[in-house]
Write a protein that holds these residues in place. Structure first.
Motif, PDB file in Angstrom:
ATOM      1  N   ASP A 222       0.836  -1.205   0.000  1.00  0.00           N
ATOM      2  CA  ASP A 222       0.000   0.000   0.000  1.00  0.00           C
ATOM      3  C   ASP A 222       0.874   1.259   0.000  1.00  0.00           C
ATOM      4  OD1 ASP A 222      -2.191   1.541  -0.024  1.00  0.00           O
ATOM      5  OD2 ASP A 222      -2.918   1.048   1.977  1.00  0.00           O
ATOM      6  N   LYS A 223       1.699   1.368  -1.027  1.00  0.00           N
ATOM      7  CA  LYS A 223       2.608   2.514  -1.195  1.00  0.00           C
ATOM      8  C   LYS A 223       2.647   2.850  -2.686  1.00  0.00           C
ATOM      9  CE  LYS A 223       4.449   2.693   3.065  1.00  0.00           C
ATOM     10  NZ  LYS A 223       4.436   3.899   3.891  1.00  0.00           N
ATOM     11  N   GLU A 224       3.309   3.947  -3.023  1.00  0.00           N
ATOM     12  CA  GLU A 224       3.500   4.267  -4.435  1.00  0.00           C
ATOM     13  C   GLU A 224       4.981   4.510  -4.731  1.00  0.00           C
ATOM     14  OE1 GLU A 224       2.271   8.527  -5.383  1.00  0.00           O
ATOM     15  OE2 GLU A 224       0.981   8.067  -3.660  1.00  0.00           O
ATOM     16  N   ARG A 225       5.349   4.486  -6.011  1.00  0.00           N
ATOM     17  CA  ARG A 225       6.764   4.719  -6.367  1.00  0.00           C
ATOM     18  C   ARG A 225       7.165   6.122  -5.923  1.00  0.00           C
ATOM     19  NH1 ARG A 225       5.944   6.607 -12.392  1.00  0.00           N
ATOM     20  NH2 ARG A 225       3.803   7.191 -12.058  1.00  0.00           N
ATOM     21  N   VAL A 226       8.432   6.302  -5.627  1.00  0.00           N
ATOM     22  CA  VAL A 226       8.869   7.549  -4.998  1.00  0.00           C
ATOM     23  C   VAL A 226       9.053   8.701  -5.994  1.00  0.00           C
ATOM     24  CG1 VAL A 226       9.954   6.428  -3.033  1.00  0.00           C
ATOM     25  CG2 VAL A 226      11.292   6.823  -5.107  1.00  0.00           C
ATOM     26  N   HIS A 227       9.120   8.396  -7.295  1.00  0.00           N
ATOM     27  CA  HIS A 227       9.429   9.462  -8.273  1.00  0.00           C
ATOM     28  C   HIS A 227       8.587   9.238  -9.527  1.00  0.00           C
ATOM     29  CE1 HIS A 227      11.767  12.055 -10.962  1.00  0.00           C
ATOM     30  NE2 HIS A 227      12.342  12.577  -9.883  1.00  0.00           N
ATOM     31  N   VAL A 290      14.282  -3.057  -9.305  1.00  0.00           N
ATOM     32  CA  VAL A 290      13.214  -2.672  -8.374  1.00  0.00           C
ATOM     33  C   VAL A 290      13.801  -2.638  -6.974  1.00  0.00           C
ATOM     34  CG1 VAL A 290      11.002  -3.335  -7.339  1.00  0.00           C
ATOM     35  CG2 VAL A 290      11.362  -3.652  -9.792  1.00  0.00           C
ATOM     36  N   LEU A 291      13.491  -1.585  -6.213  1.00  0.00           N
ATOM     37  CA  LEU A 291      14.024  -1.444  -4.861  1.00  0.00           C
ATOM     38  C   LEU A 291      12.888  -1.172  -3.874  1.00  0.00           C
ATOM     39  CD1 LEU A 291      16.363  -0.940  -2.755  1.00  0.00           C
ATOM     40  CD2 LEU A 291      16.281   1.458  -3.479  1.00  0.00           C
ATOM     41  N   PHE A 292      12.826  -1.998  -2.837  1.00  0.00           N
ATOM     42  CA  PHE A 292      11.911  -1.729  -1.728  1.00  0.00           C
ATOM     43  C   PHE A 292      12.759  -1.382  -0.519  1.00  0.00           C
ATOM     44  CE2 PHE A 292       9.206  -4.275  -4.477  1.00  0.00           C
ATOM     45  CZ  PHE A 292       8.013  -3.578  -4.408  1.00  0.00           C
ATOM     46  N   CYS A 293      12.566  -0.180  -0.016  1.00  0.00           N
ATOM     47  CA  CYS A 293      13.393   0.298   1.093  1.00  0.00           C
ATOM     48  C   CYS A 293      12.516   0.458   2.341  1.00  0.00           C
ATOM     49  CB  CYS A 293      14.022   1.636   0.703  1.00  0.00           C
ATOM     50  SG  CYS A 293      15.201   2.232   1.900  1.00  0.00           S
ATOM     51  N   GLN A 294      12.988  -0.114   3.436  1.00  0.00           N
ATOM     52  CA  GLN A 294      12.216  -0.050   4.678  1.00  0.00           C
ATOM     53  C   GLN A 294      12.319   1.330   5.327  1.00  0.00           C
ATOM     54  OE1 GLN A 294      12.661  -3.616   7.086  1.00  0.00           O
ATOM     55  NE2 GLN A 294      11.974  -2.518   8.894  1.00  0.00           N
ATOM     56  N   LYS A 295      13.358   2.060   4.950  1.00  0.00           N
ATOM     57  CA  LYS A 295      13.557   3.395   5.529  1.00  0.00           C
ATOM     58  C   LYS A 295      13.437   4.453   4.423  1.00  0.00           C
ATOM     59  CE  LYS A 295      16.062   1.900   9.593  1.00  0.00           C
ATOM     60  NZ  LYS A 295      16.161   0.470   9.475  1.00  0.00           N
ATOM     61  N   GLY A 296      13.963   5.657   4.663  1.00  0.00           N
ATOM     62  CA  GLY A 296      13.753   6.767   3.733  1.00  0.00           C
ATOM     63  C   GLY A 296      14.693   6.755   2.538  1.00  0.00           C
ATOM     64  N   ILE A 297      14.283   7.451   1.493  1.00  0.00           N
ATOM     65  CA  ILE A 297      15.128   7.656   0.313  1.00  0.00           C
ATOM     66  C   ILE A 297      15.174   9.167   0.052  1.00  0.00           C
ATOM     67  CG2 ILE A 297      15.437   7.218  -2.160  1.00  0.00           C
ATOM     68  CD1 ILE A 297      13.868   4.625  -1.836  1.00  0.00           C
ATOM     69  N   ARG A 315       9.918   3.453   2.772  1.00  0.00           N
ATOM     70  CA  ARG A 315       9.180   3.281   4.030  1.00  0.00           C
ATOM     71  C   ARG A 315       8.161   2.147   3.968  1.00  0.00           C
ATOM     72  NH1 ARG A 315      11.621   6.950   6.717  1.00  0.00           N
ATOM     73  NH2 ARG A 315      11.980   9.062   5.916  1.00  0.00           N
ATOM     74  N   ALA A 316       8.560   1.025   3.390  1.00  0.00           N
ATOM     75  CA  ALA A 316       7.711  -0.170   3.402  1.00  0.00           C
ATOM     76  C   ALA A 316       7.703  -0.753   4.819  1.00  0.00           C
ATOM     77  CB  ALA A 316       8.246  -1.209   2.410  1.00  0.00           C
ATOM     78  N   LYS A 317       6.582  -1.310   5.216  1.00  0.00           N
ATOM     79  CA  LYS A 317       6.478  -1.881   6.569  1.00  0.00           C
ATOM     80  C   LYS A 317       7.373  -3.112   6.698  1.00  0.00           C
ATOM     81  CE  LYS A 317       1.940  -2.105   6.420  1.00  0.00           C
ATOM     82  NZ  LYS A 317       0.526  -2.297   6.754  1.00  0.00           N
ATOM     83  N   LYS A 318       7.817  -3.365   7.910  1.00  0.00           N
ATOM     84  CA  LYS A 318       8.685  -4.527   8.137  1.00  0.00           C
ATOM     85  C   LYS A 318       7.969  -5.824   7.755  1.00  0.00           C
ATOM     86  CE  LYS A 318      11.494  -6.899  11.564  1.00  0.00           C
ATOM     87  NZ  LYS A 318      11.842  -7.084  12.964  1.00  0.00           N
ATOM     88  N   SER A 319       6.679  -5.914   8.121  1.00  0.00           N
ATOM     89  CA  SER A 319       5.910  -7.131   7.798  1.00  0.00           C
ATOM     90  C   SER A 319       5.809  -7.310   6.284  1.00  0.00           C
ATOM     91  CB  SER A 319       4.509  -7.051   8.411  1.00  0.00           C
ATOM     92  OG  SER A 319       3.828  -5.898   7.944  1.00  0.00           O
ATOM     93  N   ASP A 320       5.669  -6.189   5.548  1.00  0.00           N
ATOM     94  CA  ASP A 320       5.610  -6.279   4.085  1.00  0.00           C
ATOM     95  C   ASP A 320       6.956  -6.718   3.502  1.00  0.00           C
ATOM     96  OD1 ASP A 320       2.997  -5.556   4.009  1.00  0.00           O
ATOM     97  OD2 ASP A 320       3.335  -3.459   3.475  1.00  0.00           O
TER      98      ASP A 320
END
Length: 551
Positions: A222-227, A290-297, A315-320
């Motif tokens: 439940d997120k969107e691409r950062v750019h 493809v990059l999923f980052c748990q913290k900020g970019i 900022r993907a959730k840890k569970s995700d």
């Protein structure tokens, strides 16, 4: 207060209240019974719904026992123990919460009749323990085997769990989704199936109809691409999972940088930019697209990622992240220095889609995903929430059936069979415990009784018919068909449930009733508005004396 030699001795603080003996037992039993009565009418295919309104005006409409009891603001300590029964059932099995609470309430009701006959609580408790042991023994013997190959039975278990809920009209497609999802995430350990329900992620989105719900062989984030410069769709994705920020770290100690020359400021900013560019290069060098980052970019890093053609989510959730690792076969890396090609996961498609006006990222077409997602759709938020609860029960039921490998008939058939054996056992035990064992059997029979009452049938006629059929024919799966009021074989109708639902419900209900019956003294401390026993509860909870409430 006690008195010794004419001098009063105060033991409890002023304002505390104490209820002892029969009054304490009656108060606790009444509290437990009222909780059971609150959910009793929701049981079965023809059960009614409850509308729960909280103090903010938010509305929940459901007939799910665990949800009802969780939303109710219950104050009474004995009543809270029945809420714990429903929570234990929900955590352990995922379904059968109403059954567990109804049986517990009925055990208390029958115990009150025995207490009125001057039978000591410890005798009743001993009888209930014997009844529980006998019930568990009988259930272990009569359960039928089931395996992951028996897909039809697994779907019937899911349909049975959803029957009576608002999701029932789409129960067949939802049952297929539930079974598919559970079988996908099942692991075989030492010849036995081990299933973690957390690996089935459920996302809810209003819009469409219930039939539009779908199983995703992968994960929905439940997120969107950062750019906006990044591609919306990546095929043959090589997925990097990073538990580290792509940002310039702040120093851990207080530091001050003094710049006297404007050109030095530019050098400083260029250096920061170079560091961010190097971080992006490390991601690119690993081969990830493809990059999923748990913290900020960082914003600058987002720009470089977009230029490098890398689809990124922050900022993907840890569970995700854990689900992504199971779905794609990748490994969550805690340092960019350690990121290499062997840590990458693989997915056929990674795509950003707009669902109900919100952007979400779909990671799909994973080869052998051990984590899957179900996207639930429905006309309103209330419908979507209730479908989610129904699906949760279905997934819990299928999981319980596969893990234990045993199933039983529904429609009150298994309860009637257990009650018959417990009554026969009571004849052998004799003494006062026999009365408690018979009470235990009658409490188990409260399930078919409630099913009949909720369907508008005569419960006495239904119970007499069921007892007669179980005694004479010996067919243990004869239960009540609530749609025509006739006694039928539940396995033939496809009304089946996991054995674990019944064993856990009877066990936890019996243990809760036994604990409440052993209490003969309730001492309540002084509360904010003056002391009082646990009575006068808000929300119409029963109780003993006025004043005071349990927080």
């Amino acid at each position: 207060m006690a008195q010794l030699g004419g001098q009063p001795i105060l033991i409890l603080s002023e304002g505390s209240r104490r209820t002892v003996g029969r009054d304490a037992q009656r108060m606790n039993i009444t509290a437990g019974r009222v909780v059971a009565e609150a959910v009793r009418t929701t049981l079965g295919p023809k059960g009614m719904d409850k509308m729960l309104v909280d103090n903010l005006g938010d509305v929940v409409i459901t007939n799910d026992g665990a949800t009802i009891l969780g939303e109710m603001d219950i104050q009474h300590p004995a009543a809270k123990m029945l809420v714990e029964v429903s929570k234990a059932q929900e955590d352990e099995v995922g379904d059968g919460t109403t059954t567990a609470v109804v049986i517990a309430g009925e055990l208390l009701k029958r115990a009150e009749d025995l207490l009125d006959q001057d039978i000591h609580p410890t005798v009743i408790v001993r009888g209930y323990k014997l009844g529980n042991e006998k019930a568990q023994e009988v259930l272990g013997k009569i359960g039928e085997n089931i395996s992951s190959e028996d897909r039809k039975s697994l779907e019937n278990i899911a349909i049975t769990a959803m029957t009576g809920k608002s999701a029932e009209r789409a129960s067949e497609p939802l049952a297929k989704l539930a079974v598919d999802a559970v079988l996908r995430v099942a692991d075989k350990v030492d010849g036995k199936l081990k299933i973690d329900k957390d690996n089935v992620k459920v996302e809810k989105k209003q819009g469409g109809s219930i039939a539009d719900s779908e199983l995703i062989l992968g994960v929905i984030i439940d997120k969107e691409r950062v750019h906006s410069g990044m591609a919306e769709h990546v095929k043959n994705a090589k997925v990097a999972l990073l538990d580290a920020a792509i940002e310039i770290k702040e120093t851990e100690t207080d530091a001050e940088i003094q710049i006297t020359d404007p050109s030095k400021l530019k050098d400083f900013l260029d250096q920061e930019e170079k560091m961010l560019k190097d971080m992006v290069e490390k991601v690119k060098k690993s081969g990830a697209n493809v990059l999923f980052c748990q913290k900020g970019i960082d914003d600058v890093a987002q720009h470089y990622l977009a230029k490098a053609g890398i689809f990124a989510v922050r900022r993907a959730k840890k569970s995700d992240m854990e689900k992504l690792a199971r779905a794609t076969g990748g490994r969550v890396v805690s340092s960019l220095e350690d990121l290499s090609e062997k840590d990458l996961g693989h997915a056929g498609n990674v795509e950003e889609k707009k669902i109900a006006g919100e952007k979400m990222v779909f990671v799909t077409d994973c080869k052998n995903p051990k984590a899957v997602s179900i996207l639930i759709r429905g006309g309103t938020d209330h419908v979507v929430d209730e479908v989610n609860r129904a699906l949760d029960d279905a997934i819990g039921g299928v999981t319980a059936a596969l893990e234990v490998g045993k199933i039983v008939g529904g429609g009150g058939s298994v309860e009637m069979e257990v009650a018959k054996h417990v009554k026969d056992y009571a004849q052998q035990v004799g003494g006062r415990e026999q009365l408690a064992l018979n009470a235990f059997a009658e409490a188990i029979e409260s399930i078919p009784r409630a099913l009949a009452e909720n369907a508008g049938l005569d419960p006495i006629d239904v119970l007499v018919n069921l007892r007669s059929v179980h005694e004479k024919s010996g067919n243990k799966w004869m239960g009540i068909d609530v749609f025509d009021g006739k006694t039928k074989n539940m396995f033939d109708l496809g009304v089946i449930e996991p054995l674990k639902i019944k064993t856990q419900a009877i066990k936890s209900a019996s243990e809760a009733a036994e604990m409440i019956l052993r209490i003969d003294d309730v001492i309540s401390a002084k509360s904010g508005g003056g002391g009082g026993a646990p009575g006068g509860m808000p929300g119409g909870m029963p109780g003993g004396e006025e004043g005071g409430e349990y927080e």
